[in-house]
Enzyme design. Structure first.
Site: not given
Ligand code: NAP
Length: 247
Positions: A143, A157
């Site tokens: 990501s 995350y």
């Protein structure tokens, strides 16, 4: 083409787009899903109705025994594995680090990190030329949060995806001479259900702040992943490709 790709978490979102694109490109596609059985069967139907071949296989990537069974199903059905896309992931609870719980972080890491490692382990055992395999490609879906940090929103995350990038670099070096390439892809803001754990309207608000001016549909991640899986990317390994519209 008789190549086989396994895409984890491929019933929905980015994984579904990768599975469909792989089916179109001629791969036989193993569509793993955790909970979304109907959606995964829909992806299989789409691939088959386009003239491709696919199967849906349930398996929670956070469960080692599920992952082992998933790969055994690939062995039994196809007898080979050419590419793994470690896509399954969750974003976890929205909020600041001063509100995290150990349990929420453990759940996040079990899926995003341990799951990706165990899938990679099973893939390497089958692909490595040192173990009688044909080589292959592992694409880890990371990501853009790895470098943005996701402050006030999703720091655990972001950290889990940082671990994925580091795994990519180390594993690529470990298996580079065994015919296996390992690459990470860092999507930016992609329109999927993952954003439902953030306050409503976040995606719409952030879209215009992306240098390219918008969020992207999952297909704009699938294209680069298919390229990385292909022989056109034969000298690309141990690298992280940002697919984030300039973020
Ligand atoms: P999504 O629409 O929420 O889909 C997540 C997928 O992961 C689902 O198919 C889900 O399957 C699967 N999954 C979750 N936990 C699982 C488990 N324990 N075992 C097996 N599968 C599991 O999210 P997405 O946006 O497509 O995300 C896909 C990947 O891209 C994730 O790794 C995410 O971190 C990454 N990513 C997304 C964005 C974005 O903006 N959307 C940006 C950067 C990175 P089931 O429903 O079957 O459980």
């Amino acid at each position: 083409m008789d190549k086989v790709v396994l895409v984890t978490g491929a019933g929905r979102g980015i994984g579904a787009a990768i599975a469909r694109a792989a089916g179109k490109a001629g791969y036989r596609v193993v569509v793993n899903y955790g909970r979304s059985r109907e959606a995964a069967e829909g992806v299989v139907r789409d691939i088959v109705s386009g003239g491709g071949e696919a199967i849906a296989v349930q398996g929670d990537v956070a469960s080692e025994s599920d992952v082992v069974r998933l790969f055994q199903t690939v062995d039994e059905r196809y007898g080979r594995l050419d590419a793994l896309v470690n896509n399954a992931g969750i974003i976890g609870a929205f909020g600041r680090v001063d509100a995290v719980t150990a349990q929420s972080i453990q759940e996040l890491l079990a899926i995003n990190v341990t799951g990706a490692f165990i899938c990679a382990r099973e893939a390497v055992r089958r692909m490595s030329t040192e173990r009688g395999g044909r080589g292959g490609v592992i694409v880890n879906i990371s990501s853009a949060a790895t470098t943005l940090g996701a402050p006030n929103e999703f720091v655990p995350y972001a950290a889990s995806k940082g671990a994925i990038n580091t795994m990519t670099i180390g594993l690529a070096k470990e298996v580079g001479r065994e015919g296996i390439r390992v690459i990470a892809v860092e999507p930016g803001l992609i329109a999927t259900e993952i954003h439902e754990s953030a306050p409503a309207g976040r995606l719409e608000r952030l879209g215009p702040t992306v240098p390219i001016g918008r969020v992207a549909p999952p297909e704009e991640v699938a294209g680069p992943v298919l390229f990385l899986m292909s022989d056109a990317a034969s000298y690309i390994t141990g690298t992280v490709l940002r697919v984030a519209g300039g973020r």
